[in-house]
Design a protein around this motif. Structure first.
Motif, PDB file in Angstrom:
ATOM      1  N   PHE A 137     -15.591 -15.304  10.010  1.00  0.00           N
ATOM      2  CA  PHE A 137     -15.766 -14.482  11.196  1.00  0.00           C
ATOM      3  C   PHE A 137     -14.685 -14.751  12.239  1.00  0.00           C
ATOM      4  O   PHE A 137     -14.257 -13.832  12.951  1.00  0.00           O
ATOM      5  N   LEU A 138     -14.219 -15.977  12.332  1.00  0.00           N
ATOM      6  CA  LEU A 138     -13.120 -16.289  13.236  1.00  0.00           C
ATOM      7  C   LEU A 138     -11.858 -15.539  12.816  1.00  0.00           C
ATOM      8  O   LEU A 138     -11.174 -14.921  13.645  1.00  0.00           O
ATOM      9  N   LEU A 139     -11.550 -15.573  11.534  1.00  0.00           N
ATOM     10  CA  LEU A 139     -10.363 -14.869  11.046  1.00  0.00           C
ATOM     11  C   LEU A 139     -10.519 -13.353  11.139  1.00  0.00           C
ATOM     12  O   LEU A 139      -9.542 -12.647  11.402  1.00  0.00           O
TER      13      LEU A 139
ATOM     14  N   ASP B 198      -8.733  -8.360  13.640  1.00  0.00           N
ATOM     15  CA  ASP B 198      -9.080  -7.191  14.440  1.00  0.00           C
ATOM     16  C   ASP B 198      -8.358  -7.221  15.789  1.00  0.00           C
ATOM     17  O   ASP B 198      -7.993  -6.171  16.310  1.00  0.00           O
ATOM     18  N   ALA B 199      -8.158  -8.400  16.346  1.00  0.00           N
ATOM     19  CA  ALA B 199      -7.436  -8.496  17.621  1.00  0.00           C
ATOM     20  C   ALA B 199      -5.991  -8.054  17.463  1.00  0.00           C
ATOM     21  O   ALA B 199      -5.445  -7.401  18.360  1.00  0.00           O
ATOM     22  N   ALA B 200      -5.369  -8.386  16.351  1.00  0.00           N
ATOM     23  CA  ALA B 200      -3.989  -7.948  16.119  1.00  0.00           C
ATOM     24  C   ALA B 200      -3.911  -6.424  16.051  1.00  0.00           C
ATOM     25  O   ALA B 200      -2.983  -5.809  16.601  1.00  0.00           O
ATOM     26  N   PHE B 201      -4.898  -5.794  15.427  1.00  0.00           N
ATOM     27  CA  PHE B 201      -4.945  -4.327  15.369  1.00  0.00           C
ATOM     28  C   PHE B 201      -5.155  -3.745  16.765  1.00  0.00           C
ATOM     29  O   PHE B 201      -4.505  -2.766  17.148  1.00  0.00           O
ATOM     30  N   LEU B 202      -6.036  -4.342  17.553  1.00  0.00           N
ATOM     31  CA  LEU B 202      -6.308  -3.812  18.888  1.00  0.00           C
ATOM     32  C   LEU B 202      -5.124  -4.003  19.831  1.00  0.00           C
ATOM     33  O   LEU B 202      -4.928  -3.194  20.743  1.00  0.00           O
TER      34      LEU B 202
ATOM     35  N   ALA C 134      -4.372   0.001  11.355  1.00  0.00           N
ATOM     36  CA  ALA C 134      -5.726   0.132  10.816  1.00  0.00           C
ATOM     37  C   ALA C 134      -5.753  -0.139   9.320  1.00  0.00           C
ATOM     38  O   ALA C 134      -6.658  -0.816   8.818  1.00  0.00           O
ATOM     39  N   ILE C 135      -4.765   0.373   8.606  1.00  0.00           N
ATOM     40  CA  ILE C 135      -4.705   0.129   7.156  1.00  0.00           C
ATOM     41  C   ILE C 135      -4.534  -1.363   6.874  1.00  0.00           C
ATOM     42  O   ILE C 135      -5.220  -1.929   6.019  1.00  0.00           O
ATOM     43  N   GLY C 136      -3.641  -2.010   7.600  1.00  0.00           N
ATOM     44  CA  GLY C 136      -3.420  -3.445   7.400  1.00  0.00           C
ATOM     45  C   GLY C 136      -4.654  -4.274   7.721  1.00  0.00           C
ATOM     46  O   GLY C 136      -4.993  -5.211   6.988  1.00  0.00           O
ATOM     47  N   ALA C 137      -5.342  -3.933   8.823  1.00  0.00           N
ATOM     48  CA  ALA C 137      -6.542  -4.678   9.194  1.00  0.00           C
ATOM     49  C   ALA C 137      -7.651  -4.476   8.166  1.00  0.00           C
ATOM     50  O   ALA C 137      -8.351  -5.435   7.806  1.00  0.00           O
ATOM     51  N   CYS C 138      -7.811  -3.261   7.677  1.00  0.00           N
ATOM     52  CA  CYS C 138      -8.858  -2.997   6.685  1.00  0.00           C
ATOM     53  C   CYS C 138      -8.580  -3.726   5.371  1.00  0.00           C
ATOM     54  O   CYS C 138      -9.492  -4.305   4.774  1.00  0.00           O
ATOM     55  N   ILE C 139      -7.343  -3.704   4.929  1.00  0.00           N
ATOM     56  CA  ILE C 139      -7.002  -4.416   3.698  1.00  0.00           C
ATOM     57  C   ILE C 139      -7.182  -5.918   3.880  1.00  0.00           C
ATOM     58  O   ILE C 139      -7.726  -6.611   3.009  1.00  0.00           O
TER      59      ILE C 139
END
Length: 80
Positions: free
Chosen positions: A52-54, A59-63, A19-24
């Motif tokens: 938006f694609l990126l 977000d997919a990597a986090f999920l 979550a931290i990595g995705a938010c940053i």
């Protein structure tokens, strides 16, 4: 500590660090998008599509990390 405690700790770390990595990542990307669209406003639509694609890929990597953590949490292969 038992194996169950280590698995719970690992699940928390996977979800928390993901979550931290995705938010940053999304925050940095959004800032760069705003800078680029301020410099060249005529490219705003093209840049927005790519942004938006990126954002979806980040977000997919986090999920995926959340899915792996849930796999370990609910069907723990280390419990004998």
């Amino acid at each position: 500590m038992t194996n169950v405690a280590f698995v719970a700790l690992a699940c928390g770390l996977i979800i928390g660090l993901g979550a931290i990595g995705a938010c940053i990542g999304i925050g940095l990307m959004g800032g760069k998008y705003l800078e680029a669209s301020a410099r060249q406003p005529e490219l705003m639509n093209v840049l927005q599509t790519k942004m938006f694609l990126l954002a979806g890929l980040i977000d997919a990597a986090f999920l995926i990390g959340v899915g792996i953590a849930m796999l370990f949490a609910f069907s723990n292969p280390f419990v004998g």
